[in-house]
Motif scaffolding. Structure first.
Motif: not given
Lengths: 214, 41
Positions: A66, A69-70, A73, A199, A202-203
């Motif tokens: 996670r 991934r952040l 992004s 955000r 990230y989605r």
């Protein structure tokens, strides 16, 4: 998407204030208003790069996908804001300095930051193994963020054409209250916009990983 | 008498900067939307 809609509304409200309720500066004319999007863009880029570096450290420590991934992004969003900074700066510089570009310390270091951020994303795209990708890109991200203090302090460390900070400095801000209020509103709106974009990105990464063929 | 500074007309640069920034932001938001749409298909 709610946060993104709120952020876009805040940015539009800030632009209305800039255009219709903020005075024109006497010496530079309307071009001074570029300041209200140029500075928030680079500060948003710093915020995004700070998130990249922080999440990279978390990834190197905990190996949590996670965090990786952040970081990915925020890296993409950082590149967007740095691109806006490097596009609006020369448009301001042409009428004020008489040239689009000069190889002074702050401009050159910011361009270098753009290349390193782009390299971070290219590196991520070039490595298939997720563990190696996360590890190598995290190390590059931590090194890249070290450029930020040099960029901010470059106007003190080197002889440069770039204006000195007029808000983010040890003394009181040099802007008149009306202009300072506009700047702070614009800065707030763009920082929220930056977080909303990270955000949303990230989605998208979550969706990509969920639909990926193993 | 102190000469008054003449404010230059730099409006076209101001508009150009806002248009370029707007195009970059809009382009990125559209790219997010487009990529999400493609993944959902």
């Amino acid at each position: 998407m709610k946060l993104l809609a709120v952020a876009i509304a805040a940015v539009l409200a800030a632009i209305v204030r800039i255009m219709f309720f903020t005075p024109i500066e006497l010496l530079q004319g309307a071009a001074q208003k570029i300041y209200y999007i140029h500075v928030p863009a680079i500060l948003s880029a710093y915020l995004a790069l700070g998130i990249v570096a922080l999440m990279s450290i978390v990834y190197l420590w905990l190996h949590d996908e996670r965090a990786d991934r952040l970081a990915e992004s925020a890296g993409e969003v950082a590149l967007l804001f740095t691109t806006v900074t490097l596009s609006t700066g020369p448009i301001w510089a042409k009428p004020i300095w008489g040239t689009w570009w000069t190889w002074d310390a702050r401009l050159t270091l910011t361009l270098f930051l753009w290349f390193v951020t782009a390299a971070y994303l290219v590196l991520r795209g070039a490595i298939d193994d997720p563990i190696m990708r996360g590890r190598y890109s995290a190390v590059l991200a931590v090194l890249a963020v070290l450029l930020i203090p040099f960029i901010h302090l470059s106007v003190y460390l080197f002889r440069t054409l770039h204006p000195m900070p007029i808000v983010l400095k040890p003394d009181r801000p040099s802007l008149p209250v009306e202009m300072l209020t506009t700047f702070l509103l614009s800065l707030g709106a763009f920082l929220v916009f930056c977080v909303a974009l990270i955000r949303a990105r990230y989605r998208l990464a979550l969706l990509r990983d969920a639909t990926a063929v193993p | 008498m102190t000469p008054q500074p003449i404010t230059p007309d730099t409006t076209s640069y101001y508009h150009a900067a806002y248009l370029v920034a707007g195009a970059l932001y809009l382009g990125y938001v559209l790219s997010l939307w487009w990529r999400a749409r493609r993944l959902r298909k």
